[in-house]
Design a protein around this motif. Structure first.
Motif, PDB file in Angstrom:
ATOM      1  N   MET A   1       2.281  -7.870 -47.578  1.00 28.39           N
ATOM      2  CA  MET A   1       2.108  -8.259 -46.191  1.00 28.39           C
ATOM      3  C   MET A   1       3.274  -7.731 -45.369  1.00 28.39           C
ATOM      4  O   MET A   1       4.422  -7.959 -45.723  1.00 28.39           O
ATOM      5  N   PRO A   2       3.023  -7.032 -44.295  1.00 31.34           N
ATOM      6  CA  PRO A   2       4.110  -6.566 -43.445  1.00 31.34           C
ATOM      7  C   PRO A   2       4.687  -7.724 -42.612  1.00 31.34           C
ATOM      8  O   PRO A   2       3.947  -8.427 -41.923  1.00 31.34           O
ATOM      9  N   HIS A   3       5.985  -7.916 -42.759  1.00 31.46           N
ATOM     10  CA  HIS A   3       6.695  -8.949 -41.992  1.00 31.46           C
ATOM     11  C   HIS A   3       7.804  -8.273 -41.205  1.00 31.46           C
ATOM     12  O   HIS A   3       8.652  -7.610 -41.798  1.00 31.46           O
ATOM     13  N   LEU A   4       7.795  -8.443 -39.902  1.00 32.81           N
ATOM     14  CA  LEU A   4       8.827  -7.865 -39.058  1.00 32.81           C
ATOM     15  C   LEU A   4       9.641  -8.986 -38.435  1.00 32.81           C
ATOM     16  O   LEU A   4       9.089  -9.862 -37.759  1.00 32.81           O
ATOM     17  N   THR A   5      10.941  -8.957 -38.662  1.00 34.95           N
ATOM     18  CA  THR A   5      11.851  -9.892 -38.016  1.00 34.95           C
ATOM     19  C   THR A   5      12.706  -9.072 -37.064  1.00 34.95           C
ATOM     20  O   THR A   5      13.399  -8.142 -37.493  1.00 34.95           O
ATOM     21  N   VAL A   6      12.619  -9.401 -35.798  1.00 29.79           N
ATOM     22  CA  VAL A   6      13.310  -8.638 -34.767  1.00 29.79           C
ATOM     23  C   VAL A   6      14.415  -9.497 -34.170  1.00 29.79           C
ATOM     24  O   VAL A   6      14.148 -10.579 -33.641  1.00 29.79           O
ATOM     25  N   HIS A   7      15.634  -9.008 -34.268  1.00 29.85           N
ATOM     26  CA  HIS A   7      16.768  -9.647 -33.595  1.00 29.85           C
ATOM     27  C   HIS A   7      17.034  -8.854 -32.324  1.00 29.85           C
ATOM     28  O   HIS A   7      17.208  -7.627 -32.386  1.00 29.85           O
ATOM     29  N   ALA A   8      17.026  -9.534 -31.207  1.00 25.52           N
ATOM     30  CA  ALA A   8      17.286  -8.896 -29.917  1.00 25.52           C
ATOM     31  C   ALA A   8      17.974  -9.909 -29.016  1.00 25.52           C
ATOM     32  O   ALA A   8      17.934 -11.115 -29.263  1.00 25.52           O
ATOM     33  N   ARG A   9      18.609  -9.393 -27.969  1.00 20.65           N
ATOM     34  CA  ARG A   9      19.239 -10.318 -27.024  1.00 20.65           C
ATOM     35  C   ARG A   9      18.174 -11.211 -26.407  1.00 20.65           C
ATOM     36  O   ARG A   9      17.073 -10.758 -26.071  1.00 20.65           O
ATOM     37  N   GLU A  10      18.490 -12.473 -26.288  1.00 23.31           N
ATOM     38  CA  GLU A  10      17.559 -13.444 -25.704  1.00 23.31           C
ATOM     39  C   GLU A  10      17.084 -12.976 -24.331  1.00 23.31           C
ATOM     40  O   GLU A  10      15.903 -13.069 -24.006  1.00 23.31           O
ATOM     41  N   THR A  11      18.000 -12.438 -23.545  1.00 23.09           N
ATOM     42  CA  THR A  11      17.642 -11.992 -22.193  1.00 23.09           C
ATOM     43  C   THR A  11      16.660 -10.820 -22.215  1.00 23.09           C
ATOM     44  O   THR A  11      15.876 -10.657 -21.280  1.00 23.09           O
ATOM     45  N   ASP A  12      16.694 -10.001 -23.264  1.00 25.39           N
ATOM     46  CA  ASP A  12      15.740  -8.896 -23.376  1.00 25.39           C
ATOM     47  C   ASP A  12      14.345  -9.385 -23.761  1.00 25.39           C
ATOM     48  O   ASP A  12      13.349  -8.772 -23.401  1.00 25.39           O
ATOM     49  N   LEU A  13      14.291 -10.479 -24.510  1.00 27.40           N
ATOM     50  CA  LEU A  13      13.009 -10.992 -24.997  1.00 27.40           C
ATOM     51  C   LEU A  13      12.278 -11.886 -24.008  1.00 27.40           C
ATOM     52  O   LEU A  13      11.047 -11.855 -23.940  1.00 27.40           O
ATOM     53  N   THR A  14      13.033 -12.667 -23.250  1.00 26.89           N
ATOM     54  CA  THR A  14      12.440 -13.694 -22.403  1.00 26.89           C
ATOM     55  C   THR A  14      11.341 -13.145 -21.496  1.00 26.89           C
ATOM     56  O   THR A  14      11.560 -12.219 -20.721  1.00 26.89           O
ATOM     57  N   GLY A  15      10.144 -13.710 -21.654  1.00 26.06           N
ATOM     58  CA  GLY A  15       8.991 -13.318 -20.863  1.00 26.06           C
ATOM     59  C   GLY A  15       8.225 -12.135 -21.414  1.00 26.06           C
ATOM     60  O   GLY A  15       7.133 -11.815 -20.931  1.00 26.06           O
ATOM     61  N   ARG A  16       8.787 -11.487 -22.425  1.00 27.38           N
ATOM     62  CA  ARG A  16       8.129 -10.307 -22.999  1.00 27.38           C
ATOM     63  C   ARG A  16       7.607 -10.557 -24.419  1.00 27.38           C
ATOM     64  O   ARG A  16       7.117  -9.638 -25.068  1.00 27.38           O
ATOM     65  N   GLU A  17       7.730 -11.775 -24.887  1.00 27.93           N
ATOM     66  CA  GLU A  17       7.378 -12.089 -26.266  1.00 27.93           C
ATOM     67  C   GLU A  17       5.939 -11.708 -26.633  1.00 27.93           C
ATOM     68  O   GLU A  17       5.733 -11.005 -27.642  1.00 27.93           O
ATOM     69  N   PRO A  18       4.937 -12.134 -25.856  1.00 29.40           N
ATOM     70  CA  PRO A  18       3.559 -11.782 -26.230  1.00 29.40           C
ATOM     71  C   PRO A  18       3.324 -10.268 -26.277  1.00 29.40           C
ATOM     72  O   PRO A  18       2.677  -9.764 -27.196  1.00 29.40           O
ATOM     73  N   ALA A  19       3.862  -9.545 -25.312  1.00 27.23           N
ATOM     74  CA  ALA A  19       3.678  -8.089 -25.270  1.00 27.23           C
ATOM     75  C   ALA A  19       4.351  -7.414 -26.454  1.00 27.23           C
ATOM     76  O   ALA A  19       3.803  -6.467 -27.041  1.00 27.23           O
ATOM     77  N   LEU A  20       5.533  -7.899 -26.834  1.00 29.77           N
ATOM     78  CA  LEU A  20       6.250  -7.285 -27.956  1.00 29.77           C
ATOM     79  C   LEU A  20       5.549  -7.585 -29.280  1.00 29.77           C
ATOM     80  O   LEU A  20       5.416  -6.697 -30.130  1.00 29.77           O
ATOM     81  N   ILE A  21       5.082  -8.809 -29.455  1.00 32.70           N
ATOM     82  CA  ILE A  21       4.340  -9.160 -30.675  1.00 32.70           C
ATOM     83  C   ILE A  21       3.089  -8.290 -30.796  1.00 32.70           C
ATOM     84  O   ILE A  21       2.789  -7.752 -31.864  1.00 32.70           O
ATOM     85  N   GLU A  22       2.375  -8.129 -29.704  1.00 33.22           N
ATOM     86  CA  GLU A  22       1.166  -7.302 -29.719  1.00 33.22           C
ATOM     87  C   GLU A  22       1.502  -5.844 -30.020  1.00 33.22           C
ATOM     88  O   GLU A  22       0.841  -5.198 -30.854  1.00 33.22           O
ATOM     89  N   ALA A  23       2.531  -5.310 -29.376  1.00 35.79           N
ATOM     90  CA  ALA A  23       2.900  -3.907 -29.575  1.00 35.79           C
ATOM     91  C   ALA A  23       3.374  -3.648 -31.004  1.00 35.79           C
ATOM     92  O   ALA A  23       3.034  -2.610 -31.595  1.00 35.79           O
ATOM     93  N   LEU A  24       4.137  -4.568 -31.573  1.00 33.45           N
ATOM     94  CA  LEU A  24       4.612  -4.387 -32.948  1.00 33.45           C
ATOM     95  C   LEU A  24       3.464  -4.496 -33.947  1.00 33.45           C
ATOM     96  O   LEU A  24       3.412  -3.747 -34.935  1.00 33.45           O
ATOM     97  N   THR A  25       2.546  -5.413 -33.703  1.00 36.38           N
ATOM     98  CA  THR A  25       1.366  -5.520 -34.571  1.00 36.38           C
ATOM     99  C   THR A  25       0.544  -4.236 -34.490  1.00 36.38           C
ATOM    100  O   THR A  25       0.105  -3.696 -35.513  1.00 36.38           O
ATOM    101  N   ASP A  26       0.351  -3.718 -33.293  1.00 36.96           N
ATOM    102  CA  ASP A  26      -0.372  -2.458 -33.127  1.00 36.96           C
ATOM    103  C   ASP A  26       0.341  -1.312 -33.850  1.00 36.96           C
ATOM    104  O   ASP A  26      -0.316  -0.425 -34.414  1.00 36.96           O
ATOM    105  N   ALA A  27       1.667  -1.324 -33.857  1.00 33.49           N
ATOM    106  CA  ALA A  27       2.440  -0.287 -34.550  1.00 33.49           C
ATOM    107  C   ALA A  27       2.155  -0.303 -36.048  1.00 33.49           C
ATOM    108  O   ALA A  27       1.981   0.750 -36.671  1.00 33.49           O
ATOM    109  N   VAL A  28       2.083  -1.497 -36.620  1.00 29.61           N
ATOM    110  CA  VAL A  28       1.765  -1.629 -38.043  1.00 29.61           C
ATOM    111  C   VAL A  28       0.342  -1.123 -38.298  1.00 29.61           C
ATOM    112  O   VAL A  28       0.095  -0.367 -39.247  1.00 29.61           O
TER     113      VAL A  28
END
Length: 128
Positions: free
Chosen positions: A1-28
């Protein structure tokens, strides 16, 4: 199972979580195929300002760091270099598309392989 753990600055993630999860899943899925969509796991960990260091100093604007957990057998495949290269590219592209192109040069992707029989789900070992 592909598991991605992404560490990023909180300020970079805030409000972008759904888009990033979708984009990373699409990448896999771009590399493995549609079958991987339902089993791809993305965990976003926001790091507060002042809690990320590089070279013994506080990092000003660190790019995200991805730990990508995969089956260890991938490393033994004849096309392993191609698969890992494609995953690195698609994951980096996904991050840059959501968090900004300025992130691209510093994105780090580390592959961690789990041997068969070394993963448990729901309290039981999973045989791959």
């Amino acid at each position: 199972m592909p598991h991605l753990t992404v560490h990023a600055r909180e300020t970079d993630l805030t409000g972008r979580e759904p888009a990033l999860i979708e984009a990373l899943t699409d990448a896999v899925v771009d590399v493995y195929g549609e079958w991987a969509r339902e089993i791809a796991v993305v965990l976003l960990i926001g790091v507060p300002e002042g809690r990320w260091g590089i070279g013994g100093k506080l990092a000003e604007a660190p790019a995200p760091r991805v730990t990508f957990g995969i089956r260890a057998a991938v490393f033994d495949r004849p096309d392993a270099t191609d698969v890992l290269s494609r995953l690195t590219t698609t994951v980096t592209d996904a991050i840059a598309s959501v968090l900004g192109a300025q992130m691209r040069p510093g994105v780090t992707v580390e592959f961690v392989g789990s041997p068969d029989g070394r993963t448990g789900v729901g309290g039981a070992l999973v045989a791959h």
